[in-house]
Design an enzyme around this catalytic site. Sequence first.
Site, PDB file in Angstrom:
ATOM      1  CG  ASP A   2      60.269 -38.343  47.073  1.00  0.00           C
ATOM      2  OD1 ASP A   2      61.363 -39.057  46.986  1.00  0.00           O
ATOM      3  OD2 ASP A   2      59.299 -38.783  46.463  1.00  0.00           O
ATOM      4  CD1 TRP A   7      66.348 -29.482  42.999  1.00  0.00           C
ATOM      5  CD2 TRP A   7      68.361 -30.279  43.555  1.00  0.00           C
ATOM      6  NE1 TRP A   7      67.351 -28.471  43.332  1.00  0.00           N
ATOM      7  CE2 TRP A   7      68.138 -28.826  43.394  1.00  0.00           C
ATOM      8  CE3 TRP A   7      69.715 -30.620  43.812  1.00  0.00           C
ATOM      9  CZ2 TRP A   7      69.467 -28.152  43.708  1.00  0.00           C
ATOM     10  CZ3 TRP A   7      70.750 -30.146  43.772  1.00  0.00           C
ATOM     11  CH2 TRP A   7      70.807 -28.695  43.801  1.00  0.00           C
ATOM     12  CG  HIS A  19      70.697 -37.648  49.311  1.00  0.00           C
ATOM     13  ND1 HIS A  19      69.125 -37.822  49.105  1.00  0.00           N
ATOM     14  CD2 HIS A  19      71.016 -38.874  48.796  1.00  0.00           C
ATOM     15  CE1 HIS A  19      68.912 -39.095  48.507  1.00  0.00           C
ATOM     16  NE2 HIS A  19      70.145 -39.809  48.241  1.00  0.00           N
ATOM     17  CG  LEU A 113      58.362 -28.326  65.564  1.00  0.00           C
ATOM     18  CD1 LEU A 113      57.003 -28.251  65.077  1.00  0.00           C
ATOM     19  CD2 LEU A 113      59.471 -27.709  64.271  1.00  0.00           C
TER      20      LEU A 113
HETATM   21  C1  IPE Z   1      65.288 -38.231  49.200  1.00  0.00           C
HETATM   22  O1  IPE Z   1      64.815 -38.292  47.845  1.00  0.00           O
HETATM   23  C2  IPE Z   1      64.418 -39.302  50.025  1.00  0.00           C
HETATM   24  C3  IPE Z   1      65.397 -40.280  50.847  1.00  0.00           C
HETATM   25  C4  IPE Z   1      64.948 -41.596  50.866  1.00  0.00           C
HETATM   26  C5  IPE Z   1      66.553 -39.930  51.240  1.00  0.00           C
HETATM   27  P1  IPE Z   1      64.936 -39.608  46.881  1.00  0.00           P
HETATM   28  O2  IPE Z   1      66.381 -40.064  46.999  1.00  0.00           O
HETATM   29  O3  IPE Z   1      64.038 -40.378  46.937  1.00  0.00           O
HETATM   30  O4  IPE Z   1      65.194 -38.746  45.446  1.00  0.00           O
HETATM   31  P2  IPE Z   1      64.177 -39.217  44.102  1.00  0.00           P
HETATM   32  O5  IPE Z   1      62.774 -39.429  44.649  1.00  0.00           O
HETATM   33  O6  IPE Z   1      64.868 -40.448  43.618  1.00  0.00           O
HETATM   34  O7  IPE Z   1      64.568 -37.890  43.210  1.00  0.00           O
HETATM   35 MG    MG Z   2      61.982 -40.811  46.047  1.00  0.00          MG
END
Ligand code: IPE
Ligand code: MG
Length: 244
Positions: A2, A7, A19, A113
């Site tokens: 998340d 970021w 992403h 793993l």
């Molecule tokens: C990646 O982070 C999680 C996914 C669903 C791919 P987010 O897209 O939720 O980023 P934020 O939380 O909005 O910053």
């Molecule tokens: Mg998020």
Amino acid sequence: MDGNGRWANARGLTRVEGHRAGDAALVDVVAGAIDLGLEWVSLYAFSTENWKRPPAEVRFLMGYSRSVLRARRALFHSWGVRVVWSGEQRRLWPSVVRELRETEVMTANNPGLTLNLCVNYGGRSEIADAARALAREAAIGRIDPEAITEGDLAARLRGGARVEGECTGPRPRPAVPDVDLFLRVSGEQRISNFLLWQSAYAELVFVPELWPDVDRLVLWRAVEEYARRTRRFGGAVDTPHPAE
Ligand code: IPE
Ligand code: MG
């Protein structure tokens, strides 16, 4: 995984750039998990609620999941990682399902793993599906509703190896175990429908790092925090310490 969007936006970039930046974190965390000797890691990649996002972002996430799987599976395979997929097939791009299945088959006999990729996963929908399976069996008289146990429901969760013929690899697909450490990154303090059943007694650890900034050190520190916890699972130990 998340915090990609925040970021990126904090750097004047678009969410999809965030992403993209998450790929390195994924590889480093998997490497760190192997170093730590972890047996099982579940990663939340895409939730059943993420379909609410703008179509362009959903489209990017589908295509990107597919390309990350293609690009990374040989590396994970060489590390002895067994990849399994948890999630619903409904709505998921067939090409993503194909990559997930192929990755599962390719890595099915790996001894290391287990990496559980949760793609189009939702905890409530997983439990509802298991309830539906139980109801179906009860309706045809295969099980007695009064005799249903927690284990019966657990065995019908989508992650479970319960449906004959559904195994994708030579080794039966393992059931998702109970969660020991539930690590939420990005400063949010919620569970967001992840592994609801399996996390009943999970130790929750929250860290501020956004996913692209997460690395094996963040995982290591979370495991140290986990190691300091006392797990009682509802039990109790009486150890009076007189004040000094
Ligand atoms: C990646 O982070 C999680 C996914 C669903 C791919 P987010 O897209 O939720 O980023 P934020 O939380 O909005 O910053
Ligand atoms: Mg998020």
